[in-house]
Design a protein around this motif. Structure first.
Motif, PDB file in Angstrom:
ATOM      1  N   GLY A   8       0.815  -1.214   0.000  1.00 36.84           N
ATOM      2  CA  GLY A   8       0.000   0.000   0.000  1.00 36.84           C
ATOM      3  C   GLY A   8       0.844   1.258   0.000  1.00 36.84           C
ATOM      4  N   VAL A   9       1.896   1.290   0.822  1.00 36.27           N
ATOM      5  CA  VAL A   9       2.803   2.444   0.863  1.00 36.27           C
ATOM      6  C   VAL A   9       3.563   2.565  -0.457  1.00 36.27           C
TER       7      VAL A   9
ATOM      8  N   GLU B 163     -12.471   6.271   8.710  1.00 32.66           N
ATOM      9  CA  GLU B 163     -11.681   6.244   7.473  1.00 32.66           C
ATOM     10  C   GLU B 163     -10.190   6.293   7.783  1.00 32.66           C
ATOM     11  N   LEU B 164      -9.833   7.033   8.841  1.00 31.07           N
ATOM     12  CA  LEU B 164      -8.428   7.113   9.266  1.00 31.07           C
ATOM     13  C   LEU B 164      -7.903   5.729   9.613  1.00 31.07           C
TER      14      LEU B 164
ATOM     15  N   ILE C  36      -5.402   4.741  -4.626  1.00 30.37           N
ATOM     16  CA  ILE C  36      -4.621   5.006  -3.413  1.00 30.37           C
ATOM     17  C   ILE C  36      -5.487   5.752  -2.403  1.00 30.37           C
ATOM     18  N   PRO C  37      -5.157   5.646  -1.119  1.00 35.19           N
ATOM     19  CA  PRO C  37      -5.990   6.281  -0.081  1.00 35.19           C
ATOM     20  C   PRO C  37      -5.634   7.749   0.121  1.00 35.19           C
ATOM     21  N   GLU C  38      -6.525   8.439   0.806  1.00 29.27           N
ATOM     22  CA  GLU C  38      -6.263   9.814   1.225  1.00 29.27           C
ATOM     23  C   GLU C  38      -5.259   9.789   2.378  1.00 29.27           C
ATOM     24  N   SER C  39      -4.601  10.916   2.602  1.00 31.03           N
ATOM     25  CA  SER C  39      -3.639  11.033   3.691  1.00 31.03           C
ATOM     26  C   SER C  39      -4.323  10.840   5.051  1.00 31.03           C
TER      27      SER C  39
ATOM     28  N   ARG D   3      -4.753  -0.224   5.722  1.00 28.03           N
ATOM     29  CA  ARG D   3      -4.390  -0.464   4.327  1.00 28.03           C
ATOM     30  C   ARG D   3      -2.919  -0.146   4.066  1.00 28.03           C
ATOM     31  N   LEU D   4      -2.415   0.910   4.723  1.00 26.34           N
ATOM     32  CA  LEU D   4      -1.032   1.322   4.510  1.00 26.34           C
ATOM     33  C   LEU D   4      -0.034   0.515   5.323  1.00 26.34           C
TER      34      LEU D   4
END
Length: 460
Positions: free
Chosen positions: A22-23, A210-211, A195-198, A217-218
């Motif tokens: 993920g990263v 979501e966080l 990709i995800p949001e920060s 995920r990361l």
């Protein structure tokens, strides 16, 4: 035994020993924007002669066209922090891609100076956002164990974009080159959907579920994200409290020296002439009578390896020694380039001049990269107190874009006035930079913010 095994598993969950897919995917998509930035920066070098010939542009027209990107970048750089805070890091990259794709298409299909300039201006809007949001996004998604290495991929991909443009510019028409340059932007645009949001941005808006999903995920399913999620929320809250300071706080007496250092390093970074080499490398070689395709290919070959050297040395040698070494090298190499123009005559002397030129340009680019290219941004992030960091960062970033515009716009006129004189001036600026760093710039490696502030006050 079972108890020890359980403790080991818990420790492993808190401290991931390797980065996840993920990263890796998220960073790869983000730095595609850095690659676009490098392409946009150096596009004008191989395209110059053909664009001027086919569209009938004067030196003034082409200088304005080239410098428009820095003007556009200056505008969006001033707004980038607010845009990224309001819309999110991922959405900001999406906006930058739309601007860049439109800009490249406008340049590719331009049949007059107006559409050409509009395209270049939109490229500036795009890269102004990229220059801010990509490093921020990478820093906010990567584990602290790998943050330094991942952050430097931003500069590495910029250099790769510049290198590719120097190399492919020898083979493709300027319209085709513009269309090819839109491909990385399009690829990033598509990749942003995967990709995800920060996590930090999600915490800013209280989107706790979501966080936690994003961190899982990361970091991977086996990583306990609760502690990191709590740290992110705490950091965001502290930042929210300490970022209430206005512009007047920036000019408080205790912040004067950090401001002088930040603005001074950015001015000297741009007035060393490196941006002119990226934007006009082909014409620099041509004016010196050196084969353009050979010169730009050599430059393309050395840019990426030297960026890797920077990644390996910056945390080992320290900021100040690398800045001093960089400034000394740029000073000497600018002088060599100036001498190559000053001694230029047909015959055997021309061969000597060609050697001086290629050694000077490669040395200039290499020495600039190891210090003046990236370290002013690192130092800027370290010398300002937290309560004025955002305001100071915006001011210094806009100043950097403005100084870059001054150099890129005026460079062709300076070369018409005196090619050798232009580089002797750059050499003189680098000499002043050495003195400036020696007297004013402290070493910040391995120091806390409080220690850095104390070292600055000793000089006040």
């Amino acid at each position: 035994m079972e108890s020890a095994s359980l403790l080991n598993k818990q420790e492993e969950a808190r401290s991931p020993s390797s980065f996840t897919r993920g990263v890796l995917l998220s960073t790869s998509v983000a730095v595609a924007g850095s690659f676009c930035y490098g392409c946009a920066m150096s596009y004008t070098s191989p395209a110059q002669s053909k664009i001027m010939e086919e569209l009938g542009l004067s030196v003034a027209d082409y200088s304005f066209f080239t410098s428009l990107m820095t003007l556009g970048g200056m505008i969006t750089a001033a707004l980038s922090g607010k845009i990224a805070a309001l819309t999110g890091r991922r959405q900001t990259m999406w906006i930058s891609d739309v601007c860049c794709i439109f800009g490249w298409l406008a340049v590719a299909f331009a049949h007059d100076i107006m559409l050409l300039n509009i395209g270049r201006l939109f490229l500036g809007f795009g890269v102004g956002l990229i220059s801010y949001v990509v490093p921020v996004y990478i820093a906010e998604i990567t584990p602290k164990t790998f943050r330094g290495g991942f952050s430097f991929t931003n500069q590495l991909l910029q250099c790769l974009g510049i290198s590719l443009m120097f190399f492919t510019g020898n083979f493709f028409h300027w319209r085709t080159l513009a269309l090819l340059s839109a491909i990385p932007c399009t690829m990033q645009l598509i990749g942003l959907f995967f990709i995800p949001e920060s996590p930090r941005w999600l915490a800013m808006y209280g989107r706790d579920h979501e966080l936690e999903v994003t961190l899982t995920r990361l970091r991977g399913e086996n990583f306990d994200i609760l502690e990191e999620a709590a740290e992110i929320r705490e950091t965001v809250e502290i930042s929210r409290r300490e970022s209430q300071s206005g512009i007047k706080d920036l000019f408080h007496m205790r912040n004067v020296q950090p401001l002088i250092i930040g603005l001074g390093l950015m001015l000297m970074q741009q007035f060393s002439g490196s941006a002119a080499i990226s934007a006009y490398a082909a014409s620099i070689f041509d004016k010196a009578g050196f084969p353009i395709n050979i010169g730009t290919t050599i430059l393309a070959a050395v840019l990426v390896p030297q960026s890797i050297v920077v990644i390996l040395t910056v945390d080992r040698w320290g900021r100040r020694p690398l800045l001093l070494l960089s400034s000394i090298g740029v000073c000497i190499c600018s002088f060599l380039i100036g001498m190559s123009y000053y001694l230029q005559k047909p015959g055997e002397v021309q061969t000597i001049c060609s050697v001086l030129l290629i050694v000077g340009i490669i040395g200039h680019v290499s020495f600039f990269c190891i210090g003046l290219g990236g370290l002013p941004w690192v130092i800027m992030s370290e010398i300002f107190p937290v309560n004025v960091k955002v305001t100071a960062g915006s001011l210094v970033t806009v100043s950097s874009w403005f100084f870059s515009w001054v150099i890129i716009y005026s460079f062709n006129f300076m070369m018409q006035w005196s090619s050798s004189g232009t580089y002797f001036i750059f050499s003189g600026v680098s000499l002043v930079t050495i003195i400036f760093i020696w007297i004013l710039v402290p070493e910040t490696k391995g120091r806390t913010l409080e220690e850095i502030q104390a070292s600055l006050f000793r000089f006040s």
